[in-house]
Structures are given as structure tokens and as C-alpha cells.
Design an enzyme around this catalytic site. Structure first.
Site, PDB file in Angstrom:
ATOM      1  N   ILE A   6       0.794  -1.161  -0.072  1.00 11.68           N
ATOM      2  CA  ILE A   6       0.019  -0.097   0.101  1.00 11.68           C
ATOM      3  C   ILE A   6       0.928   1.047  -0.037  1.00 11.68           C
ATOM      4  O   ILE A   6       1.695   1.343   0.737  1.00 11.68           O
ATOM      5  CB  ILE A   6      -0.950  -0.117   1.218  1.00 11.68           C
ATOM      6  CG1 ILE A   6      -2.056   1.229   1.177  1.00 11.68           C
ATOM      7  CG2 ILE A   6       0.019  -0.070   2.697  1.00 11.68           C
ATOM      8  CD1 ILE A   6      -3.017   1.147   1.915  1.00 11.68           C
ATOM      9  N   ASP A   7       0.381   2.343  -0.792  1.00 12.33           N
ATOM     10  CA  ASP A   7       1.233   3.433  -1.126  1.00 12.33           C
ATOM     11  C   ASP A   7       0.933   4.227   0.419  1.00 12.33           C
ATOM     12  O   ASP A   7      -0.243   4.240   0.714  1.00 12.33           O
ATOM     13  CB  ASP A   7       0.978   4.283  -2.486  1.00 12.33           C
ATOM     14  CG  ASP A   7       1.700   5.329  -2.454  1.00 12.33           C
ATOM     15  OD1 ASP A   7       2.680   5.548  -2.502  1.00 12.33           O
ATOM     16  OD2 ASP A   7       0.879   6.395  -2.823  1.00 12.33           O
ATOM     17  N   LYS A   8       1.761   5.154   0.693  1.00  8.61           N
ATOM     18  CA  LYS A   8       1.385   5.985   1.978  1.00  8.61           C
ATOM     19  C   LYS A   8       0.579   7.214   1.635  1.00  8.61           C
ATOM     20  O   LYS A   8      -0.407   7.699   2.071  1.00  8.61           O
ATOM     21  CB  LYS A   8       2.692   6.190   2.443  1.00  8.61           C
ATOM     22  CG  LYS A   8       2.324   7.238   3.863  1.00  8.61           C
ATOM     23  CD  LYS A   8       3.850   7.686   4.542  1.00  8.61           C
ATOM     24  CE  LYS A   8       4.332   9.025   3.756  1.00  8.61           C
ATOM     25  NZ  LYS A   8       3.650  10.117   3.581  1.00  8.61           N
TER      26      LYS A   8
END
Length: 586
Positions: free
Chosen positions: A279-281
């Protein structure tokens, strides 16, 4: 004589269905597909050749009825997607010098003021001009209750006004608005190849070979072609070509109903098998925008004074931290002053007069250039308040250090909750991917159910991370920006946040969350798991019952007519079972 006429009528009706079926088979073969429709054609043709016209017409009726039942079930399953397309607004009431005028939404431009009446669909993304709006966003987010949008806050196109009329200031043209993006994605999903082909093909050819083997053995051993015909008839049409499409399309319909658009049955099947989440932040777990998190005052100044003068000056800047500071000042109900004599050094800082005070806002190098010296040991904003301060801004008033402002991109509350919910779906490993420094990322994930942090990543680095994680399981990548698009495409399943996000991300993704939040993803996975489980249940139950029937027919216990009737019961049972996906809890 009557029996002869009946036989001719039955044969004629069968020939009509058989002709249509043969056309479908030829088209499939030209595309390189070999389907189970071949069994249906063999059973009808064989029954006519052997004089079993009643059995032939029952098979024809069974096949045509099964196709109609599938079309009905698929149509019911797609009602949420179809509703999205049907509700797309065509015009809007625009405020002009001579009053309100209805204009096509394609003519709207940013800055137009629109009247949104009770019951209207918001035509474009915009800001509520004054007062407040009460909107039903169920078609976008799946939320059952209306939400209240305050003045100057964003309203998404596609929401329905269920409160009093209000004025909306357009922010985007119609083609770039949220709802238009959703409609494009829905049309793309509906244009996908039949979404169940992968699952059906996996078992279909094997079942076709089994059918022909049992039929051939029965004919070879007994010398009775009716035995072989009975075997073929009871295998026609296999529940694979009926129940699997119904189950998976129903699952896609249910996910669309909660604001998660799945681009085809293959993607839905993969969604049900996810074991690893990357998951990208930025913009995913966080808001994607800077926010003032902490203030440290110097030289005896108080916090409100520092924020007021700095925000007043920053009204003249378009820098993201400047906008964040102005928003923070408004949130504190501070009355900002119009700055004068403003000079901005891009990327360094800004200087100007606020009232009678000369104010400087910027970084250390900017302050040094202005001959303002901050204490070397001046403490930064207290990080206990926010563990991941990503930017520090200095403020000077009349040549003296006045304050240090700490900005960060804070976690979304719903994102934190969503990670816990995703764990319940069977995801064993969660990896955070970010371009931020390792120290910032580590501070952000303290206390979160995250197994690993990969920081300082560029787009190629995110893609490499996905490739490494794929060695250990089925990987889902969640992101929202252009830089996430390569990783979304590389993952087993790419999930893009929001139709308002980067077009490249939405294009590369297999699943699109129709709003910029991930809390609906866990529910979508549960729906996908249930749809896949029911589809497989239909496959194995249908094949199992058909196989038992074929064995009975091979030993002479079932005639072709009896086999056709029994198979009709099997097909109806498995299709009705597949439609259970539309009901029950996810």
C-alpha cells in the site's frame, strides 16, 4: 398422424435453436475458444439423427431457457452499474446576468455558479458556495445515510441533493469530474470479455472430454447409440456456462454498490485470493496534503500571533505548506490581514508586510539570506504531538525569530481502521511503500498492523517491490498517483483510489475505489470470496450431479428424454444457487 405432426413440429423448433447455437459455436472457434456449447449441439443433432425428436426439443428448450435465465440473472446483477449510467446528468441550472439558465453540462467551466435543487444530481465537482448541503452519496461511497457538506467544502458530482437547494461553484469541467470518471470506468468494465471465461474454461474442457469419453465407451460396449445420446444429453448444458457468470457478475454488482468497481470477473476472482497487500502512503493511508501539526514559539511570542502573521503573509503564496497554514488559521478563527510589499523566492520563502510588521516565512537558507539568525539549539516543534513531521517552516517578525512550524501529512482515521479490517480477510502480510525518508515512514506506522516498510522508493522501486512480494503470494497494490501506475500494473491486482485520482493509476488498476478512501476494500474482498466460493460450489455440484447422471445413462438407467429433464433440474438449481451472491451479508 398426430404423432408424426408433433414430431415434425418438435424437430423444426429444435432446428431453429440448433442453427443459432451453431452460429455461436462458429464465432467462438474463430476467436480461438472451444466451449461447452459443443455438447449442446451434439445432443440436439444426435437426438434428431436418431429420431428422438421429443428429447431433442426438450434439450433445445432447456438450452434456450437456460440462456434466458442467465440473461435475466446477469441483468439483475448489473442493476447497480446500470443505475450509475442512467443517472448521469445532462444539464445544469447556471447563474447568469439575466437569471438562471439551463445549459448542457459540457458547457460548464470552473467558476460557474450552479443552482442544485432538491432531488438534483450534482453535475460537476465543486464547492458549496454558502450555507450547507445535504447529499446522498450512496452511489459513490455506499454510505446509507446522507452527509452534510459545509460551506466552502467539496461536493462530488454524482451525489444527490436530499436537502434544500444550494449554490455550487464548479471546480472542474464535466469531463474531468468524479462522476464522469466513474461512468467511463463502468463502461470499460462492461466492455470487458465475458468475466467468467477463466474460471469456466479451467474446468470446461476437462468436463467436455469426460462427457465424450463416457458416451463413446457406452456406445462401444453396448452398440446402442441411444446410450451415448443419453450421456451427452444429461451433460447439456453444463452448469459451468450458466452458474459461474451469474455468481461473478452478481459479485461485481455488489461491490459496485459499495463504491468499489471491479473491472471484470477475472479481477474479482483474484481479489478473493489476495494474501499480500502493498500500500502506498501518500493519499492512501494519509491525506496527501500538508497540515499544520505543531508550533514552537520564540522571543516571547504566543501561538496565535505567530500563526496569524505567517498565514496572513502566506495568503500571497501558492505553495502547499502556505495553503495548509492559511487553512489552519481559518480553523483557529483568526482574522487574516491582507499582506503588502510581498516578495516570494520560489522554493525558499516569502517576505512582506503584515500591518506594520515585516514578516519572513521560509526555510533556514532563506532566513540566513535575510540575516535572521535562529538559535542553533532552538527546539523543533514537539514531535510527541505528531511522530512524522515532514516539513519545518521558520517564522520571523521584525527581524527576530518568532516561531517554528511543523507540517505533516497525517494518517487518515478510516485508513487505520481499514488496515485492521483487511487483516480479517485473510491478508497475511502488509507492506507500506513510500517515497518518504525511512525515519518519517517508520514514525508514521508505529502501532499499525504493518509488517514491513519500504521507503525512499521511486516508481521503479515500487515496481521492484511488488515483483519481490509476488514470490510469496498473490499481491494487491493500492495507490492513487501517476507514480503508482507501473506498480499497479505489475501486481496481481492493482487498486486505484478514487475516480478523481490520476487517470494513469485508474487505467492501470484492476479495481477502482470510487472515492479516495480504502475502508470499503475489506468488504469488497469478503464479497469476492463469497462470490467465488458460490461459483465453485455451483461448478462442483453441477459437475458431480451431471457425472452421476452420465454414469446412470451409460448403464441404461436413463433414456435421452429422462436425461434431458434431469439436467434441466440441475441447471435451474445451480443458477438459483448462484444468485444467492446478490443477497446475504458480505
Amino acid at each position: 398422424m398426430g404423432a408424426s405432426w408433433a414430431s415434425w413440429i418438435w424437430s423444426a423448433a429444435t432446428c431453429l435453436v440448433l442453427a443459432v447455437l451453431l452460429g455461436q459455436i462458429i464465432n467462438s472457434l474463430l476467436r480461438g475458444d472451444v466451449g461447452l456449447d459443443v455438447v449442446a449441439a451434439l445432443s440436439m443433432g444426435g437426438a434428431l439423427a436418431l429420431g428422438q425428436s421429443l428429447a431433442a426439443v426438450v434439450v433445445a428448450l432447456m438450452y434456450a431457457g437456460g440462456q434466458s435465465l442467465e440473461a435475466y440473472a446477469a441483468g439483475r446483477a448489473q442493476r447497480e452499474m446500470s443505475a450509475l449510467l442512467a443517472r448521469q446528468p445532462r444539464s445544469a441550472l447556471k447563474e447568469q446576468d439575466d437569471g438562471l439558465k439551463e445549459v448542457p453540462i459540457s458547457d460548464l467551466i470552473p467558476g460557474d455558479r450552479l443552482l442544485i435543487r432538491t432531488g438534483d444530481v450534482v453535475p460537476v465537482d465543486g464547492l458549496v458556495d454558502a450555507g450547507r448541503a445535504v447529499l446522498d452519496q450512496a452511489s459513490l461511497t455506499g454510505e446509507a445515510l446522507p452527509v452534510t457538506i459545509e460551506a466552502k467544502a467539496a461536493a462530488l458530482s454524482g451525489a444527490i441533493n436530499v436537502g434544500p437547494a444550494f449554490m455550487l461553484v464548479a471546480e472542474r469541467v464535466a469531463a474531468e469530474s468524479t462522476y464522469a470518471g466513474i461512468v467511463r470506468l463502468v463502461k470499460a468494465a462492461q466492455a470487458e470479455k465475458a468475466p467468467m471465461a477463466r474460471l469456466a474454461d479451467r474446468y470446461g474442457l476437462a468436463f467436455l472430454a469426460l462427457t465424450l469419453a463416457i458416451a463413446g465407451a457406452a456406445w462401444l460396449v453396448t452398440g446402442d447409440p441411444l446410450r451415448a445420446l443419453a450421456v451427452v444429453v444429461i451433460a447439456t448444458p453444463c452448469p459451468l456456462i450458466l452458474a459461474v457468470p451469474v455468481a461473478l457478475v452478481s459479485g461485481m454488482s455488489r461491490t459496485a454498490g459499495i463504491g468499489v468497481l471491479v473491472k471484470g470477473g477475472a479481477a474479482l476472482e483474484t481479489l478473493a485470493r489476495i494474501t499480500t497487500l502493498v500500500i502506498d502512503k501518500t493519499g492512501t493511508l494519509t491525506h496527501g496534503t500538508a497540515k499544520l501539526q505543531a508550533v514552537r514559539t520564540l522571543s516571547g511570542q504566543d501561538i496565535d500571533t505567530v500563526v496569524l502573521v505567517a498565514a496572513s503573509l502566506d495568503q500571497a503564496s501558492v505553495h502547499p505548506t502556505a495553503r495548509a497554514l492559511v487553512q489552519a488559521a481559518h480553523a483557529r478563527a483568526l482574522f487574516l490581514v491582507q499582506p503588502t510589499e510581498v516578495v516570494e523566492t520560489p522554493g525558499e520563502g516569502i517576505a512582506g508586510l503584515v500591518g506594520s510588521h515585516r514578516v519572513l516565512v521560509g526555510g533556514p537558507r532563506f532566513m540566513q539570506a535575510q540575516n535572521v539568525t535562529f538559535p542553533v539549539n532552538a527546539p523543533p516543534p514537539p514531535r510527541a504531538e505528531v511522530p512524522a513531521v515532514t516539513a519545518t517552516v521558520l517564522v520571523a517578525i521584525d527581524g527576530a525569530p518568532a516561531g517554528i512550524l511543523g507540517f505533516a501529512d497525517p494518517l487518515r482515521l478510516e485508513g487505520v481502521t481499514a488496515l485492521g479490517a483487511l487483516r480479517t480477510t485473510g491478508i497475511r502480510r502488509i507492506v507500506l511503500a513510500t517515497g518518504d525518508r525511512k525515519s518519517v515512514a517508520d514514525g508514521l506506522v508505529v502501532g499499525l498492523p504493518i509488517d514491513a516498510v519500504a521507503a525512499d522508493l521511486d516508481p521503479a522501486g515500487k515496481t521492484d517491490l511488488v515483483a519481490v512480494e509476488r514470490r510469496h503470494g498473490v499481491v494487491m497494490m493500492v495507490g492513487d498517483g501517476v507514480n503508482d501506475a507501473p506498480a499497479l500494473a505489475a501486481a496481481d491486482l492493482g487498486v486505484a483510489l478514487g475516480a478523481r485520482g490520476a487517470a494513469a493509476a485508474a487505467e492501470a488498476a484492476d479495481v477502482v475505489l470510487l472515492v479516495d478512501r480504502i475502508d470499503g476494500l475489506a468488504q469488497a474482498i469478503h464479497i469476492a470470496k463469497r462470490a467465488r466460493a458460490i461459483a465453485l460450489q455451483c461448478v462442483f455440484a453441477g459437475i458431480g450431479m451431471s457425472t452421476l447422471g452420465m454414469v446412470a445413462a451409460a448403464f441404461g438407467y436413463l433414456s435421452p428424454l429422462q436425461g434431458a429433464l434431469i439436467q434441466e433440474v440441475i441447471d435451474v438449481a445451480v443458477v438459483l444457487n448462484a444468485m444467492r451472491v446478490l443477497g446475504g451479508k458480505a
